[in-house]
Design an enzyme around this catalytic site. Structure first.
Site, PDB file in Angstrom:
ATOM      1  N   ARG A  29       0.792  -1.223   0.000  1.00 48.66           N
ATOM      2  CA  ARG A  29       0.000   0.000   0.000  1.00 48.66           C
ATOM      3  C   ARG A  29       0.835   1.290   0.000  1.00 48.66           C
ATOM      4  O   ARG A  29       0.663   2.138  -0.859  1.00 48.66           O
ATOM      5  CB  ARG A  29      -0.919   0.033   1.233  1.00 48.66           C
ATOM      6  CG  ARG A  29      -1.991  -1.030   1.235  1.00 48.66           C
ATOM      7  CD  ARG A  29      -3.007  -0.741   2.330  1.00 48.66           C
ATOM      8  NE  ARG A  29      -3.950  -1.838   2.503  1.00 48.66           N
ATOM      9  CZ  ARG A  29      -4.977  -1.814   3.349  1.00 48.66           C
ATOM     10  NH1 ARG A  29      -5.178  -0.746   4.097  1.00 48.66           N
ATOM     11  NH2 ARG A  29      -5.783  -2.849   3.456  1.00 48.66           N
TER      12      ARG A  29
ATOM     13  N   HIS B 268      -8.110  -3.951  -7.129  1.00 49.81           N
ATOM     14  CA  HIS B 268      -7.844  -3.224  -5.875  1.00 49.81           C
ATOM     15  C   HIS B 268      -9.112  -3.142  -5.024  1.00 49.81           C
ATOM     16  O   HIS B 268      -9.803  -2.123  -5.004  1.00 49.81           O
ATOM     17  CB  HIS B 268      -7.340  -1.818  -6.212  1.00 49.81           C
ATOM     18  CG  HIS B 268      -6.649  -1.132  -5.059  1.00 49.81           C
ATOM     19  ND1 HIS B 268      -5.375  -1.448  -4.650  1.00 49.81           N
ATOM     20  CD2 HIS B 268      -7.065  -0.149  -4.235  1.00 49.81           C
ATOM     21  CE1 HIS B 268      -5.028  -0.680  -3.636  1.00 49.81           C
ATOM     22  NE2 HIS B 268      -6.042   0.122  -3.358  1.00 49.81           N
TER      23      HIS B 268
ATOM     24  N   TYR C  65     -19.078  12.903 -11.874  1.00 48.14           N
ATOM     25  CA  TYR C  65     -19.082  14.130 -12.663  1.00 48.14           C
ATOM     26  C   TYR C  65     -17.799  14.323 -13.478  1.00 48.14           C
ATOM     27  O   TYR C  65     -17.798  15.039 -14.468  1.00 48.14           O
ATOM     28  CB  TYR C  65     -19.267  15.349 -11.755  1.00 48.14           C
ATOM     29  CG  TYR C  65     -20.573  15.354 -11.017  1.00 48.14           C
ATOM     30  CD1 TYR C  65     -21.789  15.352 -11.707  1.00 48.14           C
ATOM     31  CD2 TYR C  65     -20.609  15.372  -9.627  1.00 48.14           C
ATOM     32  CE1 TYR C  65     -22.992  15.358 -11.022  1.00 48.14           C
ATOM     33  CE2 TYR C  65     -21.805  15.376  -8.933  1.00 48.14           C
ATOM     34  CZ  TYR C  65     -22.992  15.375  -9.637  1.00 48.14           C
ATOM     35  OH  TYR C  65     -24.185  15.377  -8.965  1.00 48.14           O
TER      36      TYR C  65
END
Length: 868
Positions: free
Chosen positions: A39, A85, A129
């Site tokens: 990570r 993921h 968006y």
């Protein structure tokens, strides 16, 4: 605990004994390594963390290249989360956003469309968006991925394969940097300029043992996407050589004049600084008066660039205001570099040389595996073409064999047996179209085979020679720089000192007052309003009834004050360390600033701008002894002071001035006498010497002052009852050192005895302060210029019990300090042109003592008394 579990539910198996300490240790280590490797830390080869690598790989899978239409970010997040993921959509989208921000990454990897946040800290729009696709740099990171250049591992559910690392044709870790917090460790790597890093890579390809000095010359330092100015190279050098370092970054600020006032324009801010937070901090500092001099603060940034406008007050010092903002806000910030990355799955702190070396090793492996992949493909194709060539040479027999075969399998076996073909060649012949039998097609097959033969030979040469592979790496890097290289955004200043307290203080003239009770303070000269001659003055010091102001003079806040005491010792003060107080405040006890001995009182102060002044210090005692010493001898006094002059018993140091060898010195006395003689008539001695006689005194008389008779000045004398006058220094003829001199002031009961002798110019003002603490400020030109043997005019009207105690010469408020220095240079030039002063004496003057013998002990022979 070896028994089977009982009680709640049915037993599911054996219970294993374990110590909780060991279990916690093992579990925590597994968790830590998972966070570190999976990570938080980037891989040294491609500079990516797993989430960024999976995002780019997922975008490639759905063909989101730079020349393709944008797709919704939600589509990308779903692709990556569902296949590679499974750690939540927010983590994936935040990573996409950062890779698209040109203020976060030096070379963004994602081309975003829509609101992806701003440097003001505005959050990005929701993923439904915004739209995104890869840009050219992301394609370079993924370049040649399909050619088996890297290893693959199963994804989280073993349904798909994902790459362990990306090929990365450029050193992404160095040019884009990385930030991550793992368990027990963190990385913070600075971005760099692509051209500089590639040049360093090319240099190391040519010479793997390139000296560190040459490597550091190629890489100037970090190059932040937001620009700014790095102050100093020490932190950069430390980071490049050790993997850790601190870099001080300042905003790019310009001081400009606008509508008659100064203002500060900020066009770039340090990396990772939030502009809105920065503006809020500035406003708070102005509101709390921690930084003064700012009248307005506004943000005029637009799509063309950043522009923070800091309007200054009319009397503000721009450099001081800017230094205050550097100290208290993130206009100056520190970027702590820690080059921590994964090397073969292990976290390591890496130097600049290590980072470049590991990248080049990775590229070497990629080029080698790519060449092998292409060789295999070429050999496979050549093998097929060899079969087609055989078929064309025996086309009639092959057609007959195929027509006689009952099925394809029989035909394939017949071809393999009859013409000694491989299975792949036989299949290619069976699938061959009839148009290949034309002459043109036969030529194409032949030419393709010849080209493949050359390609195979070249690829084998690449695999056989390391030099060929390194040259390919170098050429690809050159091509990338040629297409995508740009200029540095972050400037670097070589020699920069840290901000000190002095940088936060304006260099301006201050009135320094010291009371008889040894209380000292500094006041701005604008605290005293200009009045006319004969006025009553204003209250200048809030003192106890038994105390009064004894010394008053002008000094600059960046300068120093040499404090000379009655015992002939010298102490050293910094002007800005003296407490600034209101006009009526008492001030701070001098003993808190200078370590005075018992019975030691201050008798003279000399303000000094710096100790490189070529002038000498001239010291005069109450009994008329004078001494001359180099100013540099007083540059480094001890905490408890140094010995300046050796005094006779009962004598005390009364005056100290700065003068050059071309000057004349004039000594004035209590009874109105003055003796003028040349500085060149007594020699320079060291600290601690006694000196020679400057003036011969009458019984009961004493020295009150000493001036340097420079061109353009007049001699100011003030008496204890408030009378004063100015006289032309030319009226004081030059006599010999040690004489009685001429009359300077007609002392009467009305005027009282003289208490001050000073040199003044017409463009100056004076401050007169009385025993009761009243102060009057007036122009020098208000005091009449009259003969030396007169009683003068009234300067200040005194109460019956009051007397004048001190007078200071003040430069006018509208005079620029730089102009004052120019005026001093001009006076020095006039003095040099005038030549040495005349020594001619007018013996007819009855007021002159003709006895000019050197009777005193320790005369011009300059016997030196050891310093205590």
């Amino acid at each position: 605990m070896s028994e089977e579990t009982t009680g709640m539910g049915t037993s599911t198996g054996k219970v294993v004994d374990a110590f909780i300490e060991e279990e916690m240790k093992t579990s925590y280590l597994r968790y830590s390594m998972s966070v570190i490797v999976s990570r938080a830390l980037p891989d040294v080869r491609d500079g990516l963390k797993p989430v960024h690598r999976r995002i780019l790989y997922g975008m490639e899978n759905i063909s989101l290249f730079s020349d393709k239409p944008y797709k919704k970010s939600a589509n990308i997040v779903g692709e990556v989360m569902g296949k590679y993921h499974p750690h939540g959509d927010s983590a994936i989208y935040e990573s996409i956003v950062r890779m698209a921000q040109d203020f976060s990454m030096r070379y963004p990897l994602v081309d975003g469309q829509g609101n992806f946040g701003s440097i003001d800290g505005d959050p990005p729009a929701a993923m439904r968006y915004t739209e995104a696709r890869m840009n050219k740099f992301a394609e370079l990171v993924l370049q040649d991925l399909e050619k088996e250049t890297v290893d693959y591992i199963p994804n989280y559910d073993d349904s798909l394969q994902e790459p362990t690392v990306l090929p990365s044709a450029f050193p992404n870790l160095l040019v884009n940097g990385s930030t991550g917090i793992a368990v027990g460790m963190a990385t913070n790597m600075a971005p760099h300029n692509l051209r500089e890093i590639v040049n360093a890579c090319l240099a190391m390809i040519q010479n793997p043992n390139l000296p560190d000095t040459e490597l550091l010359n190629l890489v100037s330092g970090p190059d932040f996407p937001t620009g700014g100015i790095i102050h100093g190279r020490a932190g950069i050098r430390e980071a490049y050589l050790t993997g850790r370092g601190r870099v001080v970054v300042r905003a790019r600020c310009e001081i400009e004049e606008h509508k008659g006032r100064n203002r500060i324009v900020v066009s770039e801010i340090p990396y990772q600084v939030n502009k809105t937070t920065l503006l809020e901090k500035m406003a708070a500092l102005v509101r709390d008066k921690e930084v003064e001099g700012i009248s307005d603060l506004r943000d005029e940034s637009d799509r063309h660039g950043m522009s923070i406008i800091i309007e200054l007050k009319k009397d503000a010092f721009p450099d001081v205001v800017l230094n205050g903002l550097y100290k208290h806000t993130q206009l100056q910030d520190t970027f702590g570099i820690h080059n921590l990355a994964l090397v073969r799955g292990q976290p390591k702190t890496l130097t600049l040389r290590d980072l470049i070396r590991y990248f080049l090793e990775h590229r070497h492996e990629v080029v080698e595996r790519r060449a092998q992949f292409e060789l295999n493909k070429a050999e496979d194709r050549a093998h097929i073409l060899e079969g087609l060539r055989i078929a064309l040479d025996h086309i009639d027999a092959i057609v007959h064999l195929i027509r006689q075969s009952p099925d394809a399998a029989t035909a394939k076996s017949g071809l393999m047996g009859t013409f000694n073909l491989s299975e792949k060649q036989a299949e290619a012949i069976l699938e061959m179209r009839l148009q290949r039998l034309t002459g043109l097609e036969r030529d194409k097959i032949e030419n393709e085979y010849l080209d493949l033969t050359k390609t195979i030979t070249d690829l084998k040469d690449i695999l056989a020679h390391r030099e060929r592979r390194l040259e390919i790496i170098a050429q690809e890097l050159r091509d990338i720089v040629e297409k995508h290289g740009d200029e540095r955004r972050t400037a670097i200043q070589d020699h920069v000192d840290d901000l000190t307290k002095l940088d936060l203080i304006a260099n301006e003239p201050m009135v320094i007052t010291v009371s008889h009770g040894s209380y000292i303070k500094r006041i701005g000269t604008d605290a005293y309003k200009l009045q006319g001659r004969g006025g009553k003055g204003i209250s200048g010091a809030g003192l106890k009834e038994e105390d009064f102001v004894e010394h008053l003079f002008i000094a600059w806040t960046h300068g120093y004050i040499l404090v000379f005491t009655n015992l002939g010792r010298c102490h050293w003060l910094k002007v800005y360390e003296i407490r600034e107080a209101a006009r009526t405040a008492k001030g701070k006890a001098l003993v808190n600033l200078a370590q005075l001995q018992p019975g030691e009182t201050v008798s003279a102060f000399v303000p000094v701008r710096d100790f490189e002044d070529a002038r000498s210090l001239v010291l005069a005692t109450e009994r008329g002894i004078i001494n001359k010493m180099a100013l540099s001898a007083f540059a480094r006094p001890r905490a408890n002071g140094i010995n300046a002059i050796t005094l006779d018993e009962g004598d005390r140091l009364i005056c100290v001035s700065l003068a050059s060898e071309k000057d004349d010195v004039m000594i004035g006395t209590h009874q109105g006498q003055a003796n003028r003689f040349a500085m060149s008539k007594f020699r320079l001695t060291g600290r601690g010497t006694r000196g020679v006689r400057g003036i011969t005194l009458e019984e009961g008389d004493k020295v009150i002052g000493m001036i340097v008779a420079e061109p353009g000045i007049s001699v100011l004398t003030i008496t204890e009852k408030g009378y004063g006058k100015r006289s032309d220094p030319d009226e004081y003829r030059i006599t010999g050192r040690g004489g009685k001199g001429v009359r300077n002031f007609k002392v009467t009961d009305k005027t009282g005895t003289a208490i001050c002798l000073a040199s003044v110019r017409d463009d100056q003002e004076i401050l007169v302060i009385t025993r009761l603490g009243n102060v009057i400020r007036l122009e020098v030109s208000d005091i009449n210029l009259i003969g030396r043997d007169t009683q003068g005019v009234r300067v200040i009207r005194l109460d019956e019990e009051d007397t004048v105690m001190c007078v200071a010469v003040v430069e006018k408020e509208d005079v620029d300090p730089l102009k004052l220095e120019s005026a001093e240079d001009e006076r020095a030039r006039i003095a040099a042109e005038a030549g040495p002063a005349s020594e001619t004496s007018n013996l007819a003057d009855s007021e002159v003592d003709s006895d000019n013998s050197d009777e005193e002990a320790g005369d011009a022979t300059g016997e030196v008394t050891p310093e205590d």
